[in-house]
Design an enzyme around this catalytic site. Structure first.
Site, PDB file in Angstrom:
ATOM      1  CE  LYS A 118      -2.107   5.374  -3.521  1.00  0.00           C
ATOM      2  NZ  LYS A 118      -3.519   5.198  -3.862  1.00  0.00           N
ATOM      3  CE  LYS A 201       1.494  -1.590  -1.457  1.00  0.00           C
ATOM      4  NZ  LYS A 201       0.254  -0.883  -1.078  1.00  0.00           N
ATOM      5  CE  LYS A 204      -4.927  -1.465  -7.110  1.00  0.00           C
ATOM      6  NZ  LYS A 204      -6.106  -2.208  -6.733  1.00  0.00           N
TER       7      LYS A 204
HETATM    8  P1  AMP Z   1      -5.343  -1.292  -2.920  1.00  0.00           P
HETATM    9  O1  AMP Z   1      -5.073  -2.095  -4.130  1.00  0.00           O
HETATM   10  O2  AMP Z   1      -4.201  -0.397  -2.553  1.00  0.00           O
HETATM   11  O3  AMP Z   1      -6.684  -0.615  -2.940  1.00  0.00           O
HETATM   12  O4  AMP Z   1      -5.401  -2.346  -1.727  1.00  0.00           O
HETATM   13  C1  AMP Z   1      -6.539  -3.145  -1.485  1.00  0.00           C
HETATM   14  C2  AMP Z   1      -6.300  -4.120  -0.359  1.00  0.00           C
HETATM   15  O5  AMP Z   1      -5.253  -5.026  -0.735  1.00  0.00           O
HETATM   16  C3  AMP Z   1      -5.865  -3.478   0.956  1.00  0.00           C
HETATM   17  O6  AMP Z   1      -6.433  -4.214   2.021  1.00  0.00           O
HETATM   18  C4  AMP Z   1      -4.384  -3.648   0.932  1.00  0.00           C
HETATM   19  O7  AMP Z   1      -3.828  -3.678   2.235  1.00  0.00           O
HETATM   20  C5  AMP Z   1      -4.235  -5.010   0.251  1.00  0.00           C
HETATM   21  N1  AMP Z   1      -2.940  -5.105  -0.435  1.00  0.00           N
HETATM   22  C6  AMP Z   1      -2.526  -4.374  -1.503  1.00  0.00           C
HETATM   23  N2  AMP Z   1      -1.275  -4.731  -1.867  1.00  0.00           N
HETATM   24  C7  AMP Z   1      -0.889  -5.704  -0.993  1.00  0.00           C
HETATM   25  C8  AMP Z   1       0.293  -6.487  -0.828  1.00  0.00           C
HETATM   26  N3  AMP Z   1       1.344  -6.344  -1.639  1.00  0.00           N
HETATM   27  N4  AMP Z   1       0.318  -7.396   0.170  1.00  0.00           N
HETATM   28  C9  AMP Z   1      -0.742  -7.571   0.998  1.00  0.00           C
HETATM   29  N5  AMP Z   1      -1.875  -6.870   0.907  1.00  0.00           N
HETATM   30  C10 AMP Z   1      -1.962  -5.946  -0.073  1.00  0.00           C
END
Ligand code: AMP
Ligand code: TRP
Length: 338
Positions: A118, A201, A204
């Site tokens: 990041k 990955k 968003k």
């Molecule tokens: P974040 O949007 O980074 O706050 O992620 C929130 C949750 O979603 C966390 O548990 C991440 O591990 C999961 N997550 C985010 N992106 C992915 C992805 N591409 N595949 C699987 N899990 C994800």
């Protein structure tokens, strides 16, 4: 020292820093929902304090927090079964994070790959909060003495750090106060990949909207993104081993399996031998049938956010019944005059 037994308790969080993606849904929220019905107390959190480790426009942050709450509820997280909160309404998270800032070591934090990703090339310009982010995450979890944390694969390193912080605190103060939390990284979709690049990955923050499915995408958009998803020219294999060197194909099969509550082997038993021209419409139809009820319920909830705000207020009250005594006890252990 006797080892205390901790009540099985689940905590997890998602940042309200943009819309929800299919990766969040399959990697996290869908599993949050199923854990509500197991023998766990469940607490789910919009981590707004984490979100501002990178710049957030205030109006967007407010909207994204409510939209994320709507996404949780629309996906099946019940405010009757789970405690649903936004982090900033439960001040004990940030208070415990300060103590953990003093437990965690610089060397541990410097190894965190999410910070490196990041912060990018210009780490000197990153916020101090972005660097300290994992100590706040450890506090989110441990202020509840949570024992299990369902997350996607990308959070594994942060959960190891959470265990390190708990162990060092317990060791330094000669107590058995914080549990060593178990990560729960399970299912076919612990790492949903970009639709444009099977080595990245789904996120968003990817500049390409075509790389992800957003929970608010309409049926046509979902179908179009799947139709255009990068694939290879071969037919689908009949067994999981056949996906080993085919990241894009593996990703689409994983998504299908996770959406349909099947194993990859089961999916391939049905679709092995098919070309993508046949498989993609099946996947699109499945995705639309699972996601469109969620997005329409999100839209309904967002039409009058006061219901969401009430739920979060109530959640914060319930949460503080748990967090306030744990913080008090922590201060006492550390030697703060109360
Ligand atoms: P974040 O949007 O980074 O706050 O992620 C929130 C949750 O979603 C966390 O548990 C991440 O591990 C999961 N997550 C985010 N992106 C992915 C992805 N591409 N595949 C699987 N899990 C994800
Ligand atoms: N760091 C997590 C992410 O980026 C979000 C998060 C913050 C979290 N606190 C947490 C996840 C506590 C699980 C438990 O996805």
């Amino acid at each position: 020292m006797t080892t205390p037994t901790f009540t099985p308790r689940v905590f997890s969080g998602i940042q309200p820093s943009g819309g929800l993606t299919l990766g969040n849904y399959l990697g996290a929220i869908k599993r949050f929902v199923s854990m509500q019905d197991e023998a766990f107390e469940t607490i789910y959190c919009m981590v707004d304090l984490h979100a501002i480790t990178v710049w957030q426009d205030p109006a967007d942050l407010r909207r994204n927090t409510r939209e994320l709450a709507a996404g949780f509820i629309a996906s099946g997280i019940s405010p009757e079964k789970s405690i649903l909160i936004n982090q900033s309404q439960v001040p004990e998270h940030a208070q415990l994070a300060w103590i953990f800032n003093c437990v965690a070591r610089m060397g541990w934090m410097k190894r965190m790959t999410q910070f490196k990703d990041k912060a990018g090339k210009n780490a000197e310009a990153a916020s101090l909060g972005l660097f300290g982010y994992p100590a706040l995450m450890a506090a989110d979890i441990l202020i509840y003495h949570a024992t299990h944390v369902p997350v996607g694969e990308d959070q594994k390193q942060h959960l190891e750090l959470t265990r390190d912080i708990a162990a060092k605190f317990n060791h330094d103060y000669g107590v058995d106060f914080f549990p060593l939390t178990e990560p729960v990284i399970e299912g076919a979709a612990t790492r949903v990949m970009s639709l444009r690049d099977g080595s990245k990955k789904m996120s968003k923050s990817d500049p390409s909207d075509a790389s992800r499915i957003n929970m608010t995408d309409d049926a046509d958009t979902i179908a179009k993104k799947i139709r255009k998803a990068k694939t290879d020219p071969d037919a689908l294999p009949s067994e999981a081993e056949g996906l080993a060197d085919r990241p894009e194909a593996r990703n689409l099969v994983n998504i299908y399996a996770a959406l349909n509550d099947q194993s990859v082997a089961e999916v391939l038993r049905d679709v092995g031998g098919q070309q993508f021209g046949a498989f993609k419409p099946l996947l699109a139809e499945l995705a639309v049938s699972k996601l469109s009820p969620i997005s329409s319920e999100m839209a309904r909830l967002m039409a009058d956010p006061s219901e969401i705000d009430q739920i979060l207020k109530r959640g914060a009250r319930q949460a503080r019944d748990i967090t306030a005594p744990i913080l008090e006890k922590t201060y006492e252990i550390v030697g703060m005059v109360r």
